[in-house]
Design an enzyme around this catalytic site. Sequence first.
Site, mmCIF file in Angstrom:
data_model
loop_
_atom_site.group_PDB
_atom_site.id
_atom_site.type_symbol
_atom_site.label_atom_id
_atom_site.label_comp_id
_atom_site.label_asym_id
_atom_site.label_seq_id
_atom_site.Cartn_x
_atom_site.Cartn_y
_atom_site.Cartn_z
ATOM 1 N N CYS A 19 1.374 19.787 -38.642
ATOM 2 C CA CYS A 19 0.651 19.197 -37.510
ATOM 3 C C CYS A 19 0.662 20.079 -36.261
ATOM 4 C CB CYS A 19 1.166 17.794 -37.198
ATOM 5 S SG CYS A 19 2.882 17.701 -36.639
ATOM 6 N N HIS A 32 4.930 13.879 -34.792
ATOM 7 C CA HIS A 32 3.581 14.189 -35.267
ATOM 8 C C HIS A 32 2.658 14.324 -34.067
ATOM 9 C CE1 HIS A 32 0.416 14.517 -38.216
ATOM 10 N NE2 HIS A 32 -0.261 13.531 -37.658
ATOM 11 N N HIS A 51 -5.944 15.931 -37.171
ATOM 12 C CA HIS A 51 -4.534 16.255 -37.381
ATOM 13 C C HIS A 51 -4.312 16.764 -38.791
ATOM 14 C CE1 HIS A 51 -3.364 12.447 -39.660
ATOM 15 N NE2 HIS A 51 -4.621 12.231 -39.323
#
Length: 158
Positions: free
Chosen positions: A55, A106, A118
């Site tokens: 990420c 994240h 993402h």
Amino acid sequence: MRKTLTAAATSLAILLTMGTASAYADSDTTLNKAVNAVYGTPYKLGGTTAKGFDCSGFTSYVFKKMGVKLARVSAAQYKQGTPVAKDQLQEGDLVFFNTTGKGVSHVGIYIGDGKFAHASSSKGIRTDKLSNSYYKKRYVGAKRILSKYGYATHAAQS
């Protein structure tokens, strides 16, 4: 009469299609180009290239295309920029999530219309809605990294 209506309908369809195409071209920002260029790239833990991303590797890669250096991991990226309220998000803002129960773990990039891009660990580079129940429950906050100039240059929709 029928030929005239058919010709009129065809002309209208062509005009509408042309309008849609030009609207799409207007939204061809540096941000959109960078995300679209790697869309579907597989997830790779520690990955920072178009061969595979995690990420924060993905967000760093996209922001580098806009001339901005980000920290390498999501928790450190969360310490950068200016906090922004969820209802004030604009394209290019970073959105952060707690997916492990241990704080920020994240990160994605807000792309407008309630969506973010993402690196999904199971599906690679993709987009999801912030309203998705999984992400809604885990949302931590957002940061504005791009300056007003950077936003206008790289992320603003025309």
